[in-house]
Design a protein around this motif. Structure first.
Motif, PDB file in Angstrom:
ATOM      1  N   SER A  25       0.803  -1.244   0.000  1.00 47.67           N
ATOM      2  CA  SER A  25       0.000   0.000   0.000  1.00 47.67           C
ATOM      3  C   SER A  25       0.831   1.289   0.000  1.00 47.67           C
ATOM      4  O   SER A  25       0.481   2.261  -0.658  1.00 47.67           O
ATOM      5  CB  SER A  25      -0.925   0.026   1.222  1.00 47.67           C
ATOM      6  N   LEU A  26       1.942   1.271   0.744  1.00 49.05           N
ATOM      7  CA  LEU A  26       2.775   2.467   0.891  1.00 49.05           C
ATOM      8  C   LEU A  26       3.237   3.020  -0.460  1.00 49.05           C
ATOM      9  O   LEU A  26       3.423   4.225  -0.631  1.00 49.05           O
ATOM     10  CB  LEU A  26       3.998   2.058   1.715  1.00 49.05           C
ATOM     11  N   ARG A  27       3.440   2.134  -1.419  1.00 53.68           N
ATOM     12  CA  ARG A  27       4.035   2.550  -2.703  1.00 53.68           C
ATOM     13  C   ARG A  27       3.111   3.457  -3.503  1.00 53.68           C
ATOM     14  O   ARG A  27       3.555   4.167  -4.408  1.00 53.68           O
ATOM     15  CB  ARG A  27       4.387   1.318  -3.540  1.00 53.68           C
ATOM     16  N   ALA A  28       1.817   3.444  -3.174  1.00 53.50           N
ATOM     17  CA  ALA A  28       0.862   4.265  -3.933  1.00 53.50           C
ATOM     18  C   ALA A  28       1.101   5.755  -3.685  1.00 53.50           C
ATOM     19  O   ALA A  28       0.659   6.600  -4.462  1.00 53.50           O
ATOM     20  CB  ALA A  28      -0.560   3.888  -3.559  1.00 53.50           C
ATOM     21  N   ALA A  29       1.818   6.081  -2.599  1.00 57.52           N
ATOM     22  CA  ALA A  29       1.993   7.494  -2.224  1.00 57.52           C
ATOM     23  C   ALA A  29       2.973   8.222  -3.141  1.00 57.52           C
ATOM     24  O   ALA A  29       3.062   9.446  -3.107  1.00 57.52           O
ATOM     25  CB  ALA A  29       2.489   7.582  -0.783  1.00 57.52           C
ATOM     26  N   MET A  30       3.706   7.513  -3.949  1.00 55.78           N
ATOM     27  CA  MET A  30       4.772   8.152  -4.719  1.00 55.78           C
ATOM     28  C   MET A  30       4.239   9.153  -5.749  1.00 55.78           C
ATOM     29  O   MET A  30       3.279   8.878  -6.456  1.00 55.78           O
ATOM     30  CB  MET A  30       5.584   7.084  -5.434  1.00 55.78           C
ATOM     31  N   LYS A  31       4.877  10.325  -5.809  1.00 51.80           N
ATOM     32  CA  LYS A  31       4.480  11.384  -6.739  1.00 51.80           C
ATOM     33  C   LYS A  31       5.584  11.607  -7.776  1.00 51.80           C
ATOM     34  O   LYS A  31       6.748  11.475  -7.424  1.00 51.80           O
ATOM     35  CB  LYS A  31       4.242  12.692  -5.969  1.00 51.80           C
ATOM     36  N   PRO A  32       5.278  11.934  -9.025  1.00 54.66           N
ATOM     37  CA  PRO A  32       3.934  12.233  -9.517  1.00 54.66           C
ATOM     38  C   PRO A  32       3.119  10.978  -9.811  1.00 54.66           C
ATOM     39  O   PRO A  32       1.904  11.084 -10.009  1.00 54.66           O
ATOM     40  CB  PRO A  32       4.207  13.014 -10.811  1.00 54.66           C
ATOM     41  N   VAL A  33       3.764   9.806  -9.824  1.00 56.25           N
ATOM     42  CA  VAL A  33       3.053   8.563 -10.104  1.00 56.25           C
ATOM     43  C   VAL A  33       3.906   7.429  -9.508  1.00 56.25           C
ATOM     44  O   VAL A  33       5.139   7.558  -9.460  1.00 56.25           O
ATOM     45  CB  VAL A  33       2.892   8.384 -11.646  1.00 56.25           C
ATOM     46  N   PRO A  34       3.314   6.348  -9.027  1.00 52.28           N
ATOM     47  CA  PRO A  34       4.144   5.221  -8.604  1.00 52.28           C
ATOM     48  C   PRO A  34       4.953   4.726  -9.818  1.00 52.28           C
ATOM     49  O   PRO A  34       4.382   4.347 -10.834  1.00 52.28           O
ATOM     50  CB  PRO A  34       3.121   4.177  -8.153  1.00 52.28           C
ATOM     51  N   LEU A  35       6.267   4.822  -9.700  1.00 50.95           N
ATOM     52  CA  LEU A  35       7.131   4.506 -10.850  1.00 50.95           C
ATOM     53  C   LEU A  35       7.153   3.023 -11.149  1.00 50.95           C
ATOM     54  O   LEU A  35       7.143   2.203 -10.224  1.00 50.95           O
ATOM     55  CB  LEU A  35       8.568   4.905 -10.539  1.00 50.95           C
ATOM     56  N   PHE A  36       7.254   2.689 -12.411  1.00 50.64           N
ATOM     57  CA  PHE A  36       7.455   1.297 -12.823  1.00 50.64           C
ATOM     58  C   PHE A  36       8.905   1.128 -13.249  1.00 50.64           C
ATOM     59  O   PHE A  36       9.399   1.841 -14.119  1.00 50.64           O
ATOM     60  CB  PHE A  36       6.479   0.930 -13.954  1.00 50.64           C
ATOM     61  N   ALA A  37       9.582   0.180 -12.614  1.00 46.80           N
ATOM     62  CA  ALA A  37      11.002  -0.041 -12.910  1.00 46.80           C
ATOM     63  C   ALA A  37      11.143  -0.951 -14.116  1.00 46.80           C
ATOM     64  O   ALA A  37      10.338  -1.857 -14.332  1.00 46.80           O
ATOM     65  CB  ALA A  37      11.680  -0.677 -11.701  1.00 46.80           C
ATOM     66  N   GLU A  38      12.213  -0.692 -14.865  1.00 47.12           N
ATOM     67  CA  GLU A  38      12.532  -1.554 -16.016  1.00 47.12           C
ATOM     68  C   GLU A  38      13.694  -2.464 -15.642  1.00 47.12           C
ATOM     69  O   GLU A  38      13.664  -3.664 -15.863  1.00 47.12           O
ATOM     70  CB  GLU A  38      12.925  -0.656 -17.201  1.00 47.12           C
ATOM     71  N   SER A  39      14.720  -1.862 -15.035  1.00 45.55           N
ATOM     72  CA  SER A  39      15.908  -2.634 -14.672  1.00 45.55           C
ATOM     73  C   SER A  39      16.730  -1.800 -13.687  1.00 45.55           C
ATOM     74  O   SER A  39      16.468  -0.602 -13.511  1.00 45.55           O
ATOM     75  CB  SER A  39      16.745  -2.929 -15.915  1.00 45.55           C
ATOM     76  N   ALA A  40      17.714  -2.439 -13.086  1.00 45.11           N
ATOM     77  CA  ALA A  40      18.564  -1.704 -12.146  1.00 45.11           C
ATOM     78  C   ALA A  40      19.900  -2.409 -12.018  1.00 45.11           C
ATOM     79  O   ALA A  40      19.988  -3.630 -12.159  1.00 45.11           O
ATOM     80  CB  ALA A  40      17.891  -1.615 -10.777  1.00 45.11           C
ATOM     81  N   GLN A  41      20.905  -1.639 -11.737  1.00 44.89           N
ATOM     82  CA  GLN A  41      22.245  -2.188 -11.536  1.00 44.89           C
ATOM     83  C   GLN A  41      22.983  -1.273 -10.569  1.00 44.89           C
ATOM     84  O   GLN A  41      22.962  -0.048 -10.745  1.00 44.89           O
ATOM     85  CB  GLN A  41      22.982  -2.232 -12.891  1.00 44.89           C
ATOM     86  N   GLY A  42      23.620  -1.847  -9.567  1.00 36.34           N
ATOM     87  CA  GLY A  42      24.389  -1.036  -8.623  1.00 36.34           C
ATOM     88  C   GLY A  42      23.495  -0.024  -7.923  1.00 36.34           C
ATOM     89  O   GLY A  42      22.462  -0.366  -7.351  1.00 36.34           O
ATOM     90  N   ALA A  43      23.889   1.263  -8.014  1.00 37.66           N
ATOM     91  CA  ALA A  43      23.122   2.313  -7.331  1.00 37.66           C
ATOM     92  C   ALA A  43      22.108   2.972  -8.259  1.00 37.66           C
ATOM     93  O   ALA A  43      21.468   3.955  -7.885  1.00 37.66           O
ATOM     94  CB  ALA A  43      24.086   3.375  -6.792  1.00 37.66           C
ATOM     95  N   ILE A  44      21.977   2.454  -9.468  1.00 38.36           N
ATOM     96  CA  ILE A  44      21.142   3.119 -10.477  1.00 38.36           C
ATOM     97  C   ILE A  44      19.928   2.273 -10.832  1.00 38.36           C
ATOM     98  O   ILE A  44      20.049   1.072 -11.097  1.00 38.36           O
ATOM     99  CB  ILE A  44      21.947   3.380 -11.776  1.00 38.36           C
ATOM    100  N   VAL A  45      18.768   2.913 -10.852  1.00 33.00           N
ATOM    101  CA  VAL A  45      17.554   2.229 -11.290  1.00 33.00           C
ATOM    102  C   VAL A  45      16.994   2.982 -12.495  1.00 33.00           C
ATOM    103  O   VAL A  45      17.117   4.208 -12.593  1.00 33.00           O
ATOM    104  CB  VAL A  45      16.537   2.102 -10.122  1.00 33.00           C
ATOM    105  N   ARG A  46      16.448   2.210 -13.431  1.00 30.35           N
ATOM    106  CA  ARG A  46      15.928   2.794 -14.669  1.00 30.35           C
ATOM    107  C   ARG A  46      14.446   2.478 -14.732  1.00 30.35           C
ATOM    108  O   ARG A  46      14.031   1.342 -14.469  1.00 30.35           O
ATOM    109  CB  ARG A  46      16.667   2.105 -15.816  1.00 30.35           C
ATOM    110  N   ASP A  47      13.631   3.494 -15.078  1.00 31.05           N
ATOM    111  CA  ASP A  47      12.189   3.225 -15.134  1.00 31.05           C
ATOM    112  C   ASP A  47      11.755   2.891 -16.562  1.00 31.05           C
ATOM    113  O   ASP A  47      12.572   2.925 -17.503  1.00 31.05           O
ATOM    114  CB  ASP A  47      11.385   4.389 -14.513  1.00 31.05           C
TER     115      ASP A  47
END
Ligand SMILES: Cc1ncc(COP(=O)(O)O)c(C=O)c1O
Length: 439
Positions: A25-47
């Motif tokens: 439920s907590l994730r719905a609070a994200m602005k401007p929209v709950p992000l959808f991730a595509e991939s991530a590596q190390g300290a970097i995440v890509r939506d």
């Protein structure tokens, strides 16, 4: 300007099938929209829109080594080739439980579960069975998972609290955290202000012989990353021990984040039970309860049930063994790196607050800190935490996202061993621009 079109479209699609569109439920609070991730590596995440972010959300804490950490993935993959879960015993469980008893100072023995919520449920059950008492003391601003046995509406300064002098009716008024939760589940929960030695001692005296456990985050990470006042945890330890009360330190955040021995190792406090999760598995689902042999004996002799189809599965044990192994390497070099980088960030952010004439406080310890906008000069209890300008911070978080930095909307930042100078510098440059526009 980043666009979030594909995240928005994915959210709309998700809502058609996944209730609420998010899996927690907590994730719905994200602005401007709950992000959808595509991939991530190390300290970097890509939506899914192709935006890249330096990530300080770190999946709400577990990713202590960063995303898709190769050496852990390899060990997990290797373990999977021999079977994922058996419903039988296997050597990974012994190795992990043994390792927990070696690194956690309070642990004679350990048990394994899947989430922090389950670990807390078990710890409370052990405490009640051990003492034959039913009441539990917990504190405002702490979060111990979403089970009926402990979940209250996420505490706010104005919610009813059981102060030392509170009547039985007021204690019973600790509100459930959600519709559908029986009010009776919290009948035995007493809610106190944290970092307040007098309130704790008074409640312990008032309820002499009734309290099974005191449960506390050792650092109030969930509300302001507030450190215990000098002597407070020591008093909590002494006051519970002398009354035969079980002290549970909930180290689901601080365990393996503040060092291999968690906060209790760092502060030199020995609770009766400790709960660990999040960073322990580096992002894989695993948690544990560890502590004194007399309490664990209740599981051994069948007095207390501890169950779970996937408890101790091979993926979980391989992930935790590999994660803890990486954290232990080179005398804990990962911790030194994380603490240095967290400190660079907090020093840099404070300087930027000064430069832009914005009042704020950053509380932190090791690789976790809370950044808030407030007129207070210090924030060391839940009441002063509640005076922060959370709307302004939410705006800051949203603009940081646009500037390529993912931070949690509530102000809690996690630093991983994958963050390096380049990420820290990029983050401070982004914060400079965003703070400049916030005045
Ligand atoms: C201190 C603490 N305890 C327990 C939990 C619950 O853990 P989980 O979300 O893995 O169930 C959390 C989660 O954030 C936590 O912060």
């Amino acid at each position: 300007m980043s666009t979030y079109e594909l995240s928005r479209a994915s959210y709309d699609l998700s809502k058609r099938y996944l209730a609420g569109g998010v899996a927690s439920s907590l994730r719905a609070a994200m602005k401007p929209v709950p992000l959808f991730a595509e991939s991530a590596q190390g300290a970097i995440v890509r939506d899914v829109d192709g935006n890249e972010y330096v990530d300080y959300l770190l999946a709400y804490g577990p990713l202590i080594l960063g995303h898709a950490y190769g050496p852990v993935n390899e060990k997990v993959y290797a373990a999977m080739q021999c079977g994922i879960t058996f419903g039988l015993q296997h050597k990974g469980e012994i190795e992990l439980a043994k390792l927990l008893t070696e690194v956690l100072p309070c642990a004679d023995k350990a048990v394994l579960s899947g989430s922090g919520t389950e670990a807390v449920m078990l710890a409370l059950r052990l405490a009640r069975a051990y003492t034959g008492r039913s009441k539990i003391i917990r504190f405002h601003g702490h979060y111990h998972g979403w089970s009926d046995s402990i979940y209250t509406s996420f505490p706010s300064a104005d919610m009813p609290s059981a102060s030392a002098s509170a009547s039985a009716e007021r204690e019973h008024a600790v509100p459930p955290g959600t519709a559908g939760q029986s009010e009776l589940s919290l009948r035995d929960v007493i809610l106190l202000p944290w970092n307040d030695a007098a309130a704790l001692e008074a409640a312990l005296d008032e309820h002499e012989g009734e309290i099974a456990a005191v449960i506390s985050e050792p650092v109030m990470c969930n509300s302001g990353c507030i450190l215990p006042r000098p002597g407070y945890l020591e008093l909590m330890r002494e006051a519970t021990a002398s009354r035969g009360i079980v002290l549970i330190l909930d180290e689901v955040i601080t365990g393996f984040r503040l060092g291999l021995g968690g906060a209790h190792g760092r502060f030199g406090i020995k609770p009766d039970l400790v709960t660990v999760g999040k960073a322990m598995g580096g992002g894989f689902a695993v948690s544990g309860v560890a502590g004194r042999a007399e309490l664990m004996a209740l599981i051994e002799n069948g007095t207390v049930s501890h169950l779970g189809t996937l408890n101790g599965n091979c993926v979980a044990t391989a992930a935790a063994l590999a994660t803890i192994g990486e954290l232990a390497k080179d005398d804990g070099a990962a911790y030194v790196k994380m603490e240095k980088n967290a400190s660079k960030l907090t020093v840099g952010l404070r300087e930027l607050l000064g430069k832009h004439g914005i009042r704020g406080v950053i509380n932190g310890i090791g690789p976790v800190f809370h950044f808030m906008f407030t007129e207070q000069s210090v924030v060391e209890d839940f009441a002063s935490f509640n005076l922060r300008d959370s709307a302004k911070y939410a705006l800051f978080a949203e603009r940081m996202l646009d500037a390529g930095v993912l931070v949690r909307t509530n102000g809690l930042w996690y630093v991983s061993a994958a963050h390096g100078d380049a990420e820290i510098e990029a983050t401070l440059r982004a914060a400079d621009r965003v703070l400049g526009g916030l005045q």
